[in-house]
Scaffold this active site. Structure first.
Site, PDB file in Angstrom:
ATOM      1  N   THR A  71     -38.165 -38.532   2.659  1.00 18.84           N
ATOM      2  CA  THR A  71     -38.879 -39.807   2.774  1.00 18.84           C
ATOM      3  C   THR A  71     -38.041 -40.923   2.153  1.00 18.84           C
ATOM      4  O   THR A  71     -37.839 -41.981   2.758  1.00 18.84           O
ATOM      5  CB  THR A  71     -40.252 -39.732   2.068  1.00 18.84           C
ATOM      6  N   ASN A 150     -40.664 -32.588  13.647  1.00 21.98           N
ATOM      7  CA  ASN A 150     -41.409 -31.780  12.681  1.00 21.98           C
ATOM      8  C   ASN A 150     -42.694 -31.193  13.250  1.00 21.98           C
ATOM      9  O   ASN A 150     -43.285 -30.320  12.637  1.00 21.98           O
ATOM     10  CB  ASN A 150     -41.727 -32.605  11.430  1.00 21.98           C
ATOM     11  N   ALA A 199     -34.647 -30.584   0.422  1.00 15.28           N
ATOM     12  CA  ALA A 199     -34.512 -29.191  -0.016  1.00 15.28           C
ATOM     13  C   ALA A 199     -35.731 -28.344   0.328  1.00 15.28           C
ATOM     14  O   ALA A 199     -35.594 -27.167   0.684  1.00 15.28           O
ATOM     15  CB  ALA A 199     -34.267 -29.146  -1.530  1.00 15.28           C
ATOM     16  N   HIS A 200     -36.932 -28.933   0.254  1.00 17.18           N
ATOM     17  CA  HIS A 200     -38.127 -28.074   0.340  1.00 17.18           C
ATOM     18  C   HIS A 200     -38.430 -27.578   1.748  1.00 17.18           C
ATOM     19  O   HIS A 200     -39.328 -26.761   1.935  1.00 17.18           O
ATOM     20  CB  HIS A 200     -39.349 -28.754  -0.291  1.00 17.18           C
ATOM     21  N   THR A 239     -31.600 -41.238 -13.398  1.00 17.64           N
ATOM     22  CA  THR A 239     -30.999 -40.007 -13.917  1.00 17.64           C
ATOM     23  C   THR A 239     -31.167 -38.887 -12.900  1.00 17.64           C
ATOM     24  O   THR A 239     -32.260 -38.696 -12.362  1.00 17.64           O
ATOM     25  CB  THR A 239     -31.676 -39.621 -15.248  1.00 17.64           C
ATOM     26  N   CYS A 325     -48.690 -34.351   6.605  1.00 16.45           N
ATOM     27  CA  CYS A 325     -49.012 -35.675   6.064  1.00 16.45           C
ATOM     28  C   CYS A 325     -50.112 -36.339   6.873  1.00 16.45           C
ATOM     29  O   CYS A 325     -50.837 -37.185   6.375  1.00 16.45           O
ATOM     30  CB  CYS A 325     -47.777 -36.558   6.065  1.00 16.45           C
TER      31      CYS A 325
HETATM   32  C1  LIG Z   1     -40.797 -33.234   5.681  1.00 12.14           C
HETATM   33  C2  LIG Z   1     -40.158 -34.322   6.461  1.00 12.14           C
HETATM   34  C3  LIG Z   1     -39.888 -35.560   5.873  1.00 12.14           C
HETATM   35  C4  LIG Z   1     -40.295 -35.899   4.459  1.00 12.14           C
HETATM   36  O1  LIG Z   1     -39.515 -35.187   3.558  1.00 12.14           O
HETATM   37  P1  LIG Z   1     -39.911 -35.183   1.997  1.00 12.14           P
HETATM   38  O2  LIG Z   1     -38.746 -34.520   1.364  1.00 12.14           O
HETATM   39  O3  LIG Z   1     -41.174 -34.380   1.910  1.00 12.14           O
HETATM   40  O4  LIG Z   1     -40.080 -36.579   1.583  1.00 12.14           O
HETATM   41  C5  LIG Z   1     -39.256 -36.522   6.634  1.00 12.14           C
HETATM   42  N1  LIG Z   1     -38.907 -36.267   7.907  1.00 12.14           N
HETATM   43  C6  LIG Z   1     -39.141 -35.085   8.499  1.00 12.14           C
HETATM   44  C7  LIG Z   1     -38.713 -34.876   9.907  1.00 12.14           C
HETATM   45  C8  LIG Z   1     -39.786 -34.083   7.801  1.00 12.14           C
HETATM   46  O5  LIG Z   1     -40.042 -32.935   8.407  1.00 12.14           O
END
Ligand SMILES: *Cc1c(COP(=O)(O)O)cnc(C)c1O
Length: 381
Positions: A71, A150, A199-200, A239, A325
């Site tokens: 994001t 996504n 990363a997640h 930081t 989201c």
């Molecule tokens: C999950 C996602 C985001 C947001 O990523 P965050 O690290 O959760 O802020 C943005 N773009 C796409 C295509 C995503 O799948």
């Protein structure tokens, strides 16, 4: 519970957790501390992670700007290019099916006087590079097109889009949050200018990501969103999140090594899931191209059922109807709407995001549950 919502997030790989742990305690130093070993050690750990992340997406380490996630990276790319653009450049080109982290910054700029062209997609979810090219003007400052969607997992033709945009002198940003670490993604080969990753979505920790800013001559103009200590080449002060960055680096290393084999395995599971659903039910419609698609994604609509009821009845299976989201709102997804799918059918759809923990047995269980639930909802309806 069966977790099949890996586009929302992924569990942190235990190997990643193990790599992170020392950097909370003994390795707590601030990598910007230049006067002692605590700082140097932390800075070295960040450097190693930066190289691993860079390798995953085919760029050099100095092109990686760590952020709090995709994001923030998307916001930095869109607003940062806009803020640095010459006054005669006041137009952005993006695609109707982008993530809100791109669409909403574009919308904010529009309210501030920018012009935004949102190019539509075909029924297969793919944007036509010629339509992007046709939207370009002498006032265009940036093109932003995601690498992988996504919700429906479709892979956009980034290389083709970059070629056409560069011919007009326009830089290209791609949100690769869903692509990086899942399919081969080489930012240098694609020649793309800005890339958002997180990363997640690849078995790393939440709250850490990066914007890849390719080194160009002349330098791509980008204004930072956060001012302060001047970290990350002045593009992102604050930081550094050392444990998070180390985890991101370890996750990137693991994905680079396992991407091909895991992609093939998950592709086979996805095909099994689709075949099972189609064998058990009439009226299953896949949303988006099956060919240009992430191997671990399936998005399908089920005719003659109510979306909310479908999700409720599937209680012990973690899937979603759209973006995580967006959930909580009953409005159908802007992505499915952009495919031309009508609202009722769009609501009656499920996004399956397969991942490392999923097995054939789980896929078969999910097929059985979905088939049973859809049949009983149709009978009741
Ligand atoms: C999950 C996602 C985001 C947001 O990523 P965050 O690290 O959760 O802020 C943005 N773009 C796409 C295509 C995503 O799948």
């Amino acid at each position: 519970m069966i977790y099949m919502d890996h586009h929302a997030t992924t569990p942190v790989d235990p190997r990643v957790v193990e790599a992170m742990l020392p950097w909370f305690t003994e390795g707590f130093g601030n990598p910007s501390s230049r006067t002692h070993k605590y700082g140097w050690t932390a800075a070295e750990a960040v450097d190693r992670a930066r190289s691993a992340v860079a390798r995953l997406v085919g760029v050099s380490a100095r092109e990686v700007v760590f952020t709090s996630g995709a994001t923030e990276a998307d916001n930095l790319a869109v607003k940062g290019v806009a803020a640095a653009a010459a006054p005669a450049r006041d137009h952005l080109v993006t695609v109707a099916t982008e993530h809100h982290a791109v669409l909403d910054p574009c919308h904010r700029l529009e309210r501030a006087g920018w012009r935004v062209t949102r190019v539509g997609v075909g029924p297969d979810g793919l944007v036509d590079p010629a339509a992007i090219e046709a939207a370009l003007t002498d006032r265009t400052a940036l093109v932003s097109v995601m690498a992988a969607n996504n919700e429906i997992g479709v892979l956009q033709p980034i290389g083709d889009i970059v070629g056409r945009a560069h011919a007009r002198g326009v830089p290209v940003h791609t949100d690769a949050a869903q692509a990086a670490g899942h399919v081969a993604f080489d930012a240098a080969a694609l020649d793309v200018d800005l890339v958002s990753i997180t990363a997640h979505k690849m078995y790393g920790p939440k709250g850490v990501g990066a914007l890849v800013v390719r080194r160009r001559t002349p330098r791509l103009a980008l204004e930072p969103m956060l001012d302060g200590g001047g970290q990350e080449g002045g593009l992102r002060s604050g930081t550094l999140n050392v444990p998070g960055i180390v985890g991101f680096g370890r996750a990137a290393e693991i994905r680079a090594a396992e991407l091909a084999s895991e992609g093939a395995r998950l592709g086979a599971l996805r095909d099994r899931l689709l075949a099972g659903l189609c064998a058990g039910l009439e009226g299953v419609r896949v949303n988006g191209s099956l060919e240009a698609r992430l191997p671990h994604n399936l998005h399908a609509s089920f005719e003659g059922v109510e979306g909310e009821a479908l999700l409720m009845a599937l209680g012990d299976i973690a899937v979603s109807t759209g973006a995580a989201c967006g959930s909580g709102s009953a409005a159908p997804s802007h992505v499915i709407a952009a495919l031309g799918v009508d609202a009722a059918l769009a609501r009656a759809s499920l996004r399956f995001g397969l991942g490392r923990s999923n097995t054939e047995a789980e896929v078969d269980q999910v097929v059985e549950r979905v088939v049973t639930v859809v049949k009983s909802l149709r009978k009741a309806g």
